[in-house]
Design a protein around this motif. Structure first.
Motif, PDB file in Angstrom:
ATOM      1  N   GLY A  32      60.007  38.928  -2.622  1.00 23.67           N
ATOM      2  CA  GLY A  32      59.003  39.999  -3.386  1.00 23.67           C
ATOM      3  C   GLY A  32      58.601  39.076  -4.133  1.00 23.67           C
ATOM      4  O   GLY A  32      57.550  39.173  -4.756  1.00 23.67           O
ATOM      5  N   ALA A  33      58.981  38.675  -5.664  1.00 27.99           N
ATOM      6  CA  ALA A  33      58.595  36.901  -6.083  1.00 27.99           C
ATOM      7  C   ALA A  33      57.926  36.504  -5.486  1.00 27.99           C
ATOM      8  O   ALA A  33      56.614  35.880  -6.036  1.00 27.99           O
ATOM      9  N   GLY A  34      58.176  35.537  -4.456  1.00 28.79           N
ATOM     10  CA  GLY A  34      57.248  34.311  -4.203  1.00 28.79           C
ATOM     11  C   GLY A  34      56.064  35.128  -2.627  1.00 28.79           C
ATOM     12  O   GLY A  34      55.233  34.612  -2.181  1.00 28.79           O
ATOM     13  N   GLY A  35      57.028  36.446  -1.666  1.00 26.05           N
ATOM     14  CA  GLY A  35      55.909  37.293  -1.585  1.00 26.05           C
ATOM     15  C   GLY A  35      55.728  36.779  -0.137  1.00 26.05           C
ATOM     16  O   GLY A  35      54.853  36.648   1.359  1.00 26.05           O
ATOM     17  N   ASP A  36      57.006  36.703   0.594  1.00 25.41           N
ATOM     18  CA  ASP A  36      56.988  35.568   1.610  1.00 25.41           C
ATOM     19  C   ASP A  36      58.463  37.106   2.841  1.00 25.41           C
ATOM     20  O   ASP A  36      59.156  37.028   2.360  1.00 25.41           O
ATOM     21  N   PHE A  37      57.230  37.850   2.716  1.00 26.99           N
ATOM     22  CA  PHE A  37      57.687  39.060   3.386  1.00 26.99           C
ATOM     23  C   PHE A  37      58.193  39.173   5.415  1.00 26.99           C
ATOM     24  O   PHE A  37      58.414  39.933   6.203  1.00 26.99           O
ATOM     25  N   ASN A  38      57.931  38.148   5.701  1.00 26.19           N
ATOM     26  CA  ASN A  38      59.162  37.556   6.774  1.00 26.19           C
ATOM     27  C   ASN A  38      59.673  38.414   7.497  1.00 26.19           C
ATOM     28  O   ASN A  38      60.949  38.546   6.476  1.00 26.19           O
ATOM     29  N   PRO A  39      59.788  39.431   8.161  1.00 22.20           N
ATOM     30  CA  PRO A  39      60.987  40.469   8.275  1.00 22.20           C
ATOM     31  C   PRO A  39      62.401  39.544   8.794  1.00 22.20           C
ATOM     32  O   PRO A  39      63.499  39.668   8.769  1.00 22.20           O
ATOM     33  N   LEU A  40      62.498  38.015   9.001  1.00 23.96           N
ATOM     34  CA  LEU A  40      63.318  37.635   9.429  1.00 23.96           C
ATOM     35  C   LEU A  40      64.243  37.535   8.191  1.00 23.96           C
ATOM     36  O   LEU A  40      65.242  37.286   8.185  1.00 23.96           O
ATOM     37  N   HIS A  41      63.829  37.539   6.831  1.00 26.32           N
ATOM     38  CA  HIS A  41      64.309  37.886   5.585  1.00 26.32           C
ATOM     39  C   HIS A  41      64.962  39.098   5.136  1.00 26.32           C
ATOM     40  O   HIS A  41      65.003  39.410   4.139  1.00 26.32           O
ATOM     41  N   HIS A  42      64.506  40.425   6.164  1.00 30.61           N
ATOM     42  CA  HIS A  42      65.142  41.468   5.800  1.00 30.61           C
ATOM     43  C   HIS A  42      65.300  42.920   6.499  1.00 30.61           C
ATOM     44  O   HIS A  42      66.137  43.211   6.342  1.00 30.61           O
ATOM     45  N   ASP A  43      64.395  42.008   7.876  1.00 33.10           N
ATOM     46  CA  ASP A  43      65.185  42.997   9.078  1.00 33.10           C
ATOM     47  C   ASP A  43      66.491  41.956  10.081  1.00 33.10           C
ATOM     48  O   ASP A  43      66.011  41.553  10.677  1.00 33.10           O
ATOM     49  N   GLY A  44      67.543  42.653  10.437  1.00 33.53           N
ATOM     50  CA  GLY A  44      68.615  42.188  10.700  1.00 33.53           C
ATOM     51  C   GLY A  44      68.757  41.926  12.175  1.00 33.53           C
ATOM     52  O   GLY A  44      69.094  40.983  12.866  1.00 33.53           O
ATOM     53  N   ALA A  45      68.577  43.172  13.148  1.00 34.87           N
ATOM     54  CA  ALA A  45      68.060  43.774  14.174  1.00 34.87           C
ATOM     55  C   ALA A  45      66.026  42.503  14.766  1.00 34.87           C
ATOM     56  O   ALA A  45      66.615  41.695  15.202  1.00 34.87           O
ATOM     57  N   TYR A  46      65.649  42.189  13.494  1.00 39.50           N
ATOM     58  CA  TYR A  46      64.162  41.536  14.390  1.00 39.50           C
ATOM     59  C   TYR A  46      65.235  40.069  14.272  1.00 39.50           C
ATOM     60  O   TYR A  46      64.970  39.198  14.799  1.00 39.50           O
ATOM     61  N   ALA A  47      65.594  39.364  13.026  1.00 39.64           N
ATOM     62  CA  ALA A  47      66.065  38.188  12.754  1.00 39.64           C
ATOM     63  C   ALA A  47      67.040  37.854  13.731  1.00 39.64           C
ATOM     64  O   ALA A  47      67.013  37.024  14.903  1.00 39.64           O
ATOM     65  N   ARG A  48      68.350  38.893  14.763  1.00 38.15           N
ATOM     66  CA  ARG A  48      69.110  38.956  15.563  1.00 38.15           C
ATOM     67  C   ARG A  48      68.115  38.883  17.191  1.00 38.15           C
ATOM     68  O   ARG A  48      68.391  38.181  17.736  1.00 38.15           O
ATOM     69  N   GLU A  49      67.040  39.432  17.703  1.00 38.40           N
ATOM     70  CA  GLU A  49      66.671  39.248  17.638  1.00 38.40           C
ATOM     71  C   GLU A  49      65.703  37.691  18.618  1.00 38.40           C
ATOM     72  O   GLU A  49      65.122  37.174  19.685  1.00 38.40           O
ATOM     73  N   SER A  50      65.433  37.560  17.208  1.00 41.18           N
ATOM     74  CA  SER A  50      65.003  35.902  17.460  1.00 41.18           C
ATOM     75  C   SER A  50      65.718  34.676  17.504  1.00 41.18           C
ATOM     76  O   SER A  50      65.572  33.547  17.382  1.00 41.18           O
ATOM     77  N   LEU A  52      68.727  34.176  15.283  1.00 37.31           N
ATOM     78  CA  LEU A  52      69.458  34.118  15.067  1.00 37.31           C
ATOM     79  C   LEU A  52      70.538  35.346  14.217  1.00 37.31           C
ATOM     80  O   LEU A  52      71.053  36.473  15.267  1.00 37.31           O
ATOM     81  N   PRO A  53      71.927  35.013  13.956  1.00 36.84           N
ATOM     82  CA  PRO A  53      72.838  35.672  13.509  1.00 36.84           C
ATOM     83  C   PRO A  53      72.352  37.048  12.605  1.00 36.84           C
ATOM     84  O   PRO A  53      73.542  37.593  12.739  1.00 36.84           O
ATOM     85  N   GLY A  54      71.522  36.904  11.767  1.00 34.69           N
ATOM     86  CA  GLY A  54      71.099  37.831  11.379  1.00 34.69           C
ATOM     87  C   GLY A  54      70.146  37.449  10.093  1.00 34.69           C
ATOM     88  O   GLY A  54      69.388  36.029  10.268  1.00 34.69           O
ATOM     89  N   VAL A  55      69.976  38.238   9.234  1.00 33.38           N
ATOM     90  CA  VAL A  55      68.872  37.662   8.281  1.00 33.38           C
ATOM     91  C   VAL A  55      69.517  36.330   7.092  1.00 33.38           C
ATOM     92  O   VAL A  55      70.209  36.037   7.329  1.00 33.38           O
ATOM     93  N   ILE A  56      67.734  35.663   7.553  1.00 34.07           N
ATOM     94  CA  ILE A  56      68.467  34.259   6.615  1.00 34.07           C
ATOM     95  C   ILE A  56      67.368  34.567   5.183  1.00 34.07           C
ATOM     96  O   ILE A  56      66.538  35.346   5.544  1.00 34.07           O
ATOM     97  N   SER A  57      67.816  33.341   4.590  1.00 36.09           N
ATOM     98  CA  SER A  57      66.895  33.353   3.065  1.00 36.09           C
ATOM     99  C   SER A  57      65.498  32.808   3.572  1.00 36.09           C
ATOM    100  O   SER A  57      66.228  31.605   4.510  1.00 36.09           O
ATOM    101  N   MET A  58      64.941  32.717   2.893  1.00 41.59           N
ATOM    102  CA  MET A  58      63.718  31.967   3.124  1.00 41.59           C
ATOM    103  C   MET A  58      64.570  30.623   2.906  1.00 41.59           C
ATOM    104  O   MET A  58      64.687  30.528   1.285  1.00 41.59           O
ATOM    105  N   GLY A  59      63.617  29.069   3.075  1.00 41.98           N
ATOM    106  CA  GLY A  59      64.390  28.078   2.902  1.00 41.98           C
ATOM    107  C   GLY A  59      63.813  27.301   1.721  1.00 41.98           C
ATOM    108  O   GLY A  59      64.601  26.885   0.234  1.00 41.98           O
ATOM    109  N   GLN A  60      63.136  28.076   0.532  1.00 44.02           N
ATOM    110  CA  GLN A  60      62.617  28.146  -0.770  1.00 44.02           C
ATOM    111  C   GLN A  60      63.323  28.436  -1.547  1.00 44.02           C
ATOM    112  O   GLN A  60      63.221  27.984  -2.975  1.00 44.02           O
ATOM    113  N   MET A  61      63.808  29.441  -0.997  1.00 51.88           N
ATOM    114  CA  MET A  61      65.475  30.352  -1.993  1.00 51.88           C
ATOM    115  C   MET A  61      66.294  28.829  -2.402  1.00 51.88           C
ATOM    116  O   MET A  61      66.546  28.824  -3.333  1.00 51.88           O
TER     117      MET A  61
END
Length: 142
Positions: A32-50, A52-61
């Motif tokens: 929310g602070a940085g405006g990065d709403f890629n579903p990899l950062h909030h949608d576990g199902a989307y992250a796993r389909e991609s 990944l083991p689950g949601v990941i933080s954005m590198g800038q975090m």
């Protein structure tokens, strides 16, 4: 008013900082602070389909955590350079340990600067590595 630079010596280990465990709320607040709403950062199902083991933080975090730690240790007005390299994703539940060492000191007196090697790791896996150059008060040499 400018704060006094910190005294350092070559080879010195920096006081580490532990952050976490990382929560979904931490990641969403940063998004929310940085405006990065890629579903990899909030949608576990989307992250796993991609793949990944689950949601990941954005590198800038992680970069922000590392930068904040360096600024807290050395005062932001004495941080002359800062760079990072992302090594692995940061996951929900991870505990990130920020650490670093003084690699080199150049100059003397008010012109002295230290080159720092930085890292953020979960257990024994690097998540982020970095470099910083900070103004210091001593000119110890290896």
């Amino acid at each position: 008013m400018t704060r006094r630079p910190v005294d350092l010596e070559v080879g010195q280990s920096l006081d580490p900082r532990t952050v976490g465990p990382i929560t979904q709320t931490d990641i969403v607040r940063f998004a929310g602070a940085g405006g990065d709403f890629n579903p990899l950062h909030h949608d576990g199902a989307y992250a796993r389909e991609s793949g990944l083991p689950g949601v990941i933080s954005m590198g800038q975090m992680q970069a922000g955590m590392l930068a904040a730690w360096v600024s807290d240790l050395f005062h932001v007005e004495h941080v002359l350079a800062f760079s990072v390299r992302f090594a692995a994703p940061l996951l929900i539940g991870d505990i990130l340990v920020l650490s670093g060492t003084v690699d080199n000191i150049v100059g003397a007196g008010p012109e002295a600067v230290a080159d720092l090697a930085l890292s953020g790791a979960r257990a024994d896996q690097a998540i982020i590595t970095g470099r910083a150059r900070v103004r210091i008060t001593t000119a110890s040499r290896a």
